[in-house]
Design an enzyme around this catalytic site. Sequence first.
Site, PDB file in Angstrom:
ATOM      1  N   GLU A 111       0.290   5.264   0.595  1.00  0.00           N
ATOM      2  CA  GLU A 111      -0.639   6.287   1.063  1.00  0.00           C
ATOM      3  C   GLU A 111      -0.234   7.680   0.585  1.00  0.00           C
ATOM      4  O   GLU A 111       0.877   7.899   0.105  1.00  0.00           O
ATOM      5  CB  GLU A 111      -0.715   6.260   2.597  1.00  0.00           C
ATOM      6  CG  GLU A 111      -1.332   4.988   3.112  1.00  0.00           C
ATOM      7  CD  GLU A 111      -1.486   4.949   4.615  1.00  0.00           C
ATOM      8  OE1 GLU A 111      -2.155   4.031   5.091  1.00  0.00           O
ATOM      9  OE2 GLU A 111      -0.937   5.820   5.321  1.00  0.00           O
TER      10      GLU A 111
ATOM     11  N   GLU B  93      -2.910  -4.866  -3.025  1.00  0.00           N
ATOM     12  CA  GLU B  93      -3.414  -5.839  -3.992  1.00  0.00           C
ATOM     13  C   GLU B  93      -3.545  -5.231  -5.379  1.00  0.00           C
ATOM     14  O   GLU B  93      -3.190  -5.858  -6.376  1.00  0.00           O
ATOM     15  CB  GLU B  93      -4.779  -6.380  -3.537  1.00  0.00           C
ATOM     16  CG  GLU B  93      -4.742  -7.104  -2.210  1.00  0.00           C
ATOM     17  CD  GLU B  93      -5.002  -6.218  -0.998  1.00  0.00           C
ATOM     18  OE1 GLU B  93      -5.510  -6.752   0.000  1.00  0.00           O
ATOM     19  OE2 GLU B  93      -4.707  -5.002  -1.047  1.00  0.00           O
TER      20      GLU B  93
ATOM     21  N   ASN C 297       0.834  -1.194   0.000  1.00  0.00           N
ATOM     22  CA  ASN C 297       0.000   0.000   0.000  1.00  0.00           C
ATOM     23  C   ASN C 297       0.874   1.252   0.000  1.00  0.00           C
ATOM     24  O   ASN C 297       1.943   1.289   0.588  1.00  0.00           O
ATOM     25  CB  ASN C 297      -1.019   0.003   1.140  1.00  0.00           C
ATOM     26  CG  ASN C 297      -0.433  -0.133   2.523  1.00  0.00           C
ATOM     27  OD1 ASN C 297       0.438  -0.950   2.769  1.00  0.00           O
ATOM     28  ND2 ASN C 297      -0.943   0.649   3.455  1.00  0.00           N
TER      29      ASN C 297
ATOM     30  N   CYS D 186     -10.496  -3.762  -3.986  1.00  0.00           N
ATOM     31  CA  CYS D 186      -9.484  -4.726  -4.433  1.00  0.00           C
ATOM     32  C   CYS D 186     -10.132  -6.028  -4.893  1.00  0.00           C
ATOM     33  O   CYS D 186      -9.717  -6.616  -5.888  1.00  0.00           O
ATOM     34  CB  CYS D 186      -8.475  -4.996  -3.318  1.00  0.00           C
ATOM     35  SG  CYS D 186      -7.327  -3.622  -3.070  1.00  0.00           S
TER      36      CYS D 186
END
Length: 160
Positions: A64, A75, A62, A115
């Site tokens: 951010e 994902e 991930n 996702c």
Amino acid sequence: MRKIKISISAAVFNDITELSFEDRTLMDKAIGARKKAYAPYSKFSVGAALLLENNEIVTGNNQENAAYPSGMCAERVAIWKAGSDFPNVKILQLAISASSSISKVDKPVGPCGACRQSLSEYEIKQKQPFPVLFMGEVGEIIKTASLDALLPFSFDSSYL
């Protein structure tokens, strides 16, 4: 009115030591990706690893951004990277691991709804399901046979 029954089955492993060598290798890649995540705001890091038919392993984590919701989940980073770098290579399996710098994540963390939809697109595109393994930082791991088990009644191109 007609009723239908939806049922799924999943394997639940007590911890990573119960996984097969192949599954553990892929989960180790997801854990490695998770440790490189950029999550300064949520403090919640996720890593994903995809095993492809050509034996490549594509990872994502991930990313951010202070301008929510500009970030991206692990994902989708992994699936789009695989789609970009290996557009016609089938996905054989996905592993996901999540952790938090605030508290211990000791239960399996599945993909978010966005996702699941994105992953479903690739499962439908390749006309072949792929197993999904997911865990927190430690503890149980869930393994489903396909994305369809996580997203019944998915939206696909047949509705367009």
